[in-house]
Design a protein around this motif. Structure first.
Motif, PDB file in Angstrom:
ATOM      1  N   VAL A   1       4.717  26.552  10.730  1.00  0.00           N
ATOM      2  CA  VAL A   1       4.970  25.120  10.509  1.00  0.00           C
ATOM      3  C   VAL A   1       5.267  24.879   9.036  1.00  0.00           C
ATOM      4  N   SER A   2       4.450  25.434   8.179  1.00  0.00           N
ATOM      5  CA  SER A   2       4.615  25.232   6.742  1.00  0.00           C
ATOM      6  C   SER A   2       5.974  25.732   6.253  1.00  0.00           C
ATOM      7  N   GLU A   3       6.380  26.909   6.690  1.00  0.00           N
ATOM      8  CA  GLU A   3       7.666  27.469   6.250  1.00  0.00           C
ATOM      9  C   GLU A   3       8.840  26.647   6.770  1.00  0.00           C
ATOM     10  N   LEU A   4       8.797  26.252   8.050  1.00  0.00           N
ATOM     11  CA  LEU A   4       9.910  25.473   8.621  1.00  0.00           C
ATOM     12  C   LEU A   4      10.011  24.093   7.992  1.00  0.00           C
ATOM     13  N   VAL A   5       8.882  23.455   7.746  1.00  0.00           N
ATOM     14  CA  VAL A   5       8.898  22.117   7.142  1.00  0.00           C
ATOM     15  C   VAL A   5       9.343  22.207   5.680  1.00  0.00           C
ATOM     16  N   THR A   6       8.932  23.239   4.977  1.00  0.00           N
ATOM     17  CA  THR A   6       9.380  23.411   3.593  1.00  0.00           C
ATOM     18  C   THR A   6      10.902  23.479   3.537  1.00  0.00           C
ATOM     19  N   ASN A   7      11.493  24.281   4.425  1.00  0.00           N
ATOM     20  CA  ASN A   7      12.956  24.379   4.458  1.00  0.00           C
ATOM     21  C   ASN A   7      13.598  23.035   4.776  1.00  0.00           C
ATOM     22  N   ALA A   8      13.072  22.342   5.783  1.00  0.00           N
ATOM     23  CA  ALA A   8      13.650  21.061   6.184  1.00  0.00           C
ATOM     24  C   ALA A   8      13.515  20.025   5.066  1.00  0.00           C
ATOM     25  N   ALA A   9      12.356  19.970   4.428  1.00  0.00           N
ATOM     26  CA  ALA A   9      12.130  18.976   3.378  1.00  0.00           C
ATOM     27  C   ALA A   9      13.030  19.222   2.174  1.00  0.00           C
ATOM     28  N   LYS A  10      13.349  20.487   1.894  1.00  0.00           N
ATOM     29  CA  LYS A  10      14.240  20.793   0.764  1.00  0.00           C
ATOM     30  C   LYS A  10      15.691  20.453   1.087  1.00  0.00           C
ATOM     31  N   ALA A  11      16.101  20.688   2.334  1.00  0.00           N
ATOM     32  CA  ALA A  11      17.513  20.539   2.690  1.00  0.00           C
ATOM     33  C   ALA A  11      17.869  19.153   3.216  1.00  0.00           C
ATOM     34  N   ALA A  12      16.928  18.489   3.852  1.00  0.00           N
ATOM     35  CA  ALA A  12      17.243  17.228   4.536  1.00  0.00           C
ATOM     36  C   ALA A  12      17.130  16.036   3.600  1.00  0.00           C
ATOM     37  N   THR A  13      17.884  15.029   3.940  1.00  0.00           N
ATOM     38  CA  THR A  13      17.774  13.759   3.224  1.00  0.00           C
ATOM     39  C   THR A  13      17.065  12.727   4.084  1.00  0.00           C
ATOM     40  N   SER A  14      16.628  13.159   5.266  1.00  0.00           N
ATOM     41  CA  SER A  14      15.969  12.255   6.209  1.00  0.00           C
ATOM     42  C   SER A  14      14.519  12.677   6.392  1.00  0.00           C
ATOM     43  N   ASP A  15      13.800  11.902   7.186  1.00  0.00           N
ATOM     44  CA  ASP A  15      12.449  12.283   7.564  1.00  0.00           C
ATOM     45  C   ASP A  15      12.491  13.562   8.391  1.00  0.00           C
ATOM     46  N   VAL A  16      11.366  14.237   8.471  1.00  0.00           N
ATOM     47  CA  VAL A  16      11.231  15.479   9.223  1.00  0.00           C
ATOM     48  C   VAL A  16      10.235  15.234  10.353  1.00  0.00           C
ATOM     49  N   THR A  17      10.655  15.550  11.579  1.00  0.00           N
ATOM     50  CA  THR A  17       9.776  15.383  12.740  1.00  0.00           C
ATOM     51  C   THR A  17       9.262  16.753  13.155  1.00  0.00           C
ATOM     52  N   VAL A  18       7.950  16.866  13.268  1.00  0.00           N
ATOM     53  CA  VAL A  18       7.310  18.130  13.615  1.00  0.00           C
ATOM     54  C   VAL A  18       6.596  17.961  14.955  1.00  0.00           C
TER      55      VAL A  18
ATOM     56  N   PHE B   1       7.253  13.094   8.972  1.00  0.00           N
ATOM     57  CA  PHE B   1       6.886  13.213   7.572  1.00  0.00           C
ATOM     58  C   PHE B   1       8.099  12.912   6.700  1.00  0.00           C
ATOM     59  N   SER B   2       7.862  12.292   5.553  1.00  0.00           N
ATOM     60  CA  SER B   2       8.935  12.085   4.580  1.00  0.00           C
ATOM     61  C   SER B   2       9.339  13.444   4.029  1.00  0.00           C
ATOM     62  N   ALA B   3      10.618  13.608   3.750  1.00  0.00           N
ATOM     63  CA  ALA B   3      11.106  14.860   3.174  1.00  0.00           C
ATOM     64  C   ALA B   3      10.726  14.890   1.699  1.00  0.00           C
ATOM     65  N   CYS B   4       9.475  15.247   1.445  1.00  0.00           N
ATOM     66  CA  CYS B   4       8.954  15.279   0.083  1.00  0.00           C
ATOM     67  C   CYS B   4       8.181  16.580  -0.135  1.00  0.00           C
ATOM     68  N   PRO B   5       7.807  16.880  -1.365  1.00  0.00           N
ATOM     69  CA  PRO B   5       7.151  18.158  -1.647  1.00  0.00           C
ATOM     70  C   PRO B   5       5.854  18.411  -0.866  1.00  0.00           C
ATOM     71  N   ASN B   6       5.105  17.380  -0.508  1.00  0.00           N
ATOM     72  CA  ASN B   6       3.847  17.631   0.209  1.00  0.00           C
ATOM     73  C   ASN B   6       3.994  17.536   1.734  1.00  0.00           C
ATOM     74  N   ALA B   7       5.218  17.452   2.238  1.00  0.00           N
ATOM     75  CA  ALA B   7       5.427  17.378   3.692  1.00  0.00           C
ATOM     76  C   ALA B   7       4.887  18.616   4.397  1.00  0.00           C
TER      77      ALA B   7
END
Length: 167
Positions: free
Chosen positions: A51-68, A16-22
């Motif tokens: 999943v939602s909590e971990l991805v929220t943290n990653a999307a806010k902090a990362a500048t890259s895509d997020v792999t779940v 997922f792209s590191a964006c608000p709806n990730a």
């Protein structure tokens, strides 16, 4: 929970792209895979929230895509969220009572039996294991409830009323 991949009943991985709806997209992915293999609605809900909590943290902090990755086992669920930014390692802080953010890792810690973060090369993997909870049969629940509410164990709240003698 046995996390041997040979014992997995289902595995899903998505990027997922590191964006608000990730987080929403990742939650839908987790829901889809778990609905097909997990009979425990409480475990599914806990896994989706994790999943939602971990991805929220990653999307806010990362500048890259997020792999779940969500791996379902007969006795639980393993969740991994990876990004390419090891400079932001998640820390579990105690947020102030009026803070609007900062409770995600506390929630993950409460829902999971084990969780952690591993630095991998230039990135990190945050993971959590959620075990199935055995459901007590209704008769056993009723028995435990009656033990918990036994009249001899209940302390009176106010002054005791006089008891008339039985003749």
């Amino acid at each position: 929970m046995n996390t041997n991949s040979a014992d997995a009943t289902a595995v899903a991985t998505a990027v997922f792209s590191a964006c608000p709806n990730a987080a929403l997209q990742a939650r839908h992915m987790a829901s889809h895979i778990l609905t097909t293999v997990c009979d425990d609605p409480e475990l599914r809900a806990d896994a989706e929230l994790t999943v939602s909590e971990l991805v929220t943290n990653a999307a806010k902090a990362a500048t890259s895509d997020v792999t779940v990755t969500v791996v379902a086992f007969p006795d639980g669920v393993h969740i991994e969220v990876m990004d390419q930014d090891s400079s932001h390692i998640p820390l579990q802080d105690a947020p102030g009572s009026d803070a609007e953010h900062g409770r995600g890792l506390l929630i993950v810690h409460q829902l999971s039996t084990r969780c952690g973060c591993d630095v991998i090369g230039t990135g990190k993997r945050v993971w959590a294991d959620l075990d199935s909870r055995p459901v007590k049969p209704l008769l056993e629940q009723a028995s435990l409830l009656s033990l918990a509410l036994h009249p001899d164990d209940i302390a009176p709240v106010g002054p005791a009323a006089p008891v008339a003698p039985v003749s």
